[in-house]
Design a protein around this motif. Sequence first.
Motif, PDB file in Angstrom:
ATOM      1  N   GLU A  13       0.824  -1.212   0.000  1.00  0.00           N
ATOM      2  CA  GLU A  13       0.000   0.000   0.000  1.00  0.00           C
ATOM      3  C   GLU A  13       0.856   1.259   0.000  1.00  0.00           C
ATOM      4  OE1 GLU A  13      -2.756   0.130   3.188  1.00  0.00           O
ATOM      5  OE2 GLU A  13      -4.342  -0.816   2.013  1.00  0.00           O
ATOM      6  N   LEU A  17       8.170   2.132   3.613  1.00  0.00           N
ATOM      7  CA  LEU A  17       9.184   1.726   4.584  1.00  0.00           C
ATOM      8  C   LEU A  17      10.340   0.982   3.920  1.00  0.00           C
ATOM      9  CD1 LEU A  17       8.392   0.377   8.030  1.00  0.00           C
ATOM     10  CD2 LEU A  17       9.570  -1.175   6.531  1.00  0.00           C
ATOM     11  N   CYS A  18      10.014   0.123   2.964  1.00  0.00           N
ATOM     12  CA  CYS A  18      11.077  -0.652   2.309  1.00  0.00           C
ATOM     13  C   CYS A  18      12.001   0.261   1.506  1.00  0.00           C
ATOM     14  CB  CYS A  18      10.474  -1.729   1.417  1.00  0.00           C
ATOM     15  SG  CYS A  18       9.301  -1.102   0.217  1.00  0.00           S
TER      16      CYS A  18
HETATM   17  S1  SF4 Z   1       7.042  -1.502   3.086  1.00  0.00           S
HETATM   18 FE1  SF4 Z   1       7.245  -1.485   0.881  1.00  0.00          FE
HETATM   19  S2  SF4 Z   1       6.152  -3.323   0.260  1.00  0.00           S
HETATM   20 FE2  SF4 Z   1       5.505  -2.898   2.314  1.00  0.00          FE
HETATM   21  S3  SF4 Z   1       3.655  -1.680   2.032  1.00  0.00           S
HETATM   22 FE3  SF4 Z   1       5.387  -0.306   2.251  1.00  0.00          FE
HETATM   23  S4  SF4 Z   1       5.972   0.186   0.189  1.00  0.00           S
HETATM   24 FE4  SF4 Z   1       4.731  -1.646   0.092  1.00  0.00          FE
END
Ligand code: SF4
Lengths: 70, 214
Positions: A13, A17-18
């Motif tokens: 979504e 964070l990644c």
């Molecule tokens: S951490 Fe990355 S994979 Fe997970 S929801 Fe957020 S943007 Fe998408």
Amino acid sequence: MNTRLLIDWTRCEARGLCIELVPEVLTADDWGYPLSRHGDVTLPIPAPAIRYAEEAVRECPRLALRLIED
Amino acid sequence: MTSTQLDAALWALGRGTGVVALVLLTISICLGIVTRSRQRFAGLPQYGLTAIHKTASLTATALIVVHVTTLLLDPKAQLRLVDTVVPFTSTWRPLWLGLGTLGIDLLLLVVTTSLLRKRIGHRTFRLVHWATYLLWPVALAHALGTGTDAGTWWMDALAASCVASVLAMAWWRLGPAFGTPIRTSAADRLQHPEALRTADLGRRVALVGQPARE
Ligand code: SF4
């Protein structure tokens, strides 16, 4: 052997964070979704970034990430 | 230490940990709403928000364990072991104390399912996580109804700011603008290279120093 990041697009979504954790591999598209920084969509993770990728897998708020070895 | 002093210390610790736990739960629920919104808050990155949300909740849980333990040991509180698990059975202020017990039950449920998120799956985790919207008002009511500090100016001011923060966040959460990601252009992102690892600021310099790879 390669470690790759798999993103489950039905779950992601765009929380971003990644992208913060693995900036070598990911950047954000216009809507905040992760995008391959170098255009390699199989997202190989360089060795020094693996522990951050693992943290992203653990902490992704949508549990959308997985690491695979091939 | 005389036993009177010990009792006074236990009583102070019991109250203090309860109050701080309420503040931490407030921070946690507010940041939980922020992380859900996909928007930045106070310049904090998503990873930082998630980390504070988690740390605040776990610290609140630890404080509540101390809160309950000290009040169990404190003769003045007259808490029985059963009161820590089964709500609304205590002899003293059964409703208000029972709310505290209910809060603990909910908190343990939410924390356990969060820690076991991988195992139980995202759907169950999220469903149970909705219970926090019940947990927070329950904790607040318990703090004001049982807390012997309610009515002091500082406790009232603290409770009022907690309520104001959560109401403001809830208002935003339910509003139409919630959840729409801020659109950034590629040019913006190059100017603000936020694609920097926030978990490791030490590397930031190295990354900024590298030739642009976009
Ligand atoms: S951490 Fe990355 S994979 Fe997970 S929801 Fe957020 S943007 Fe998408």
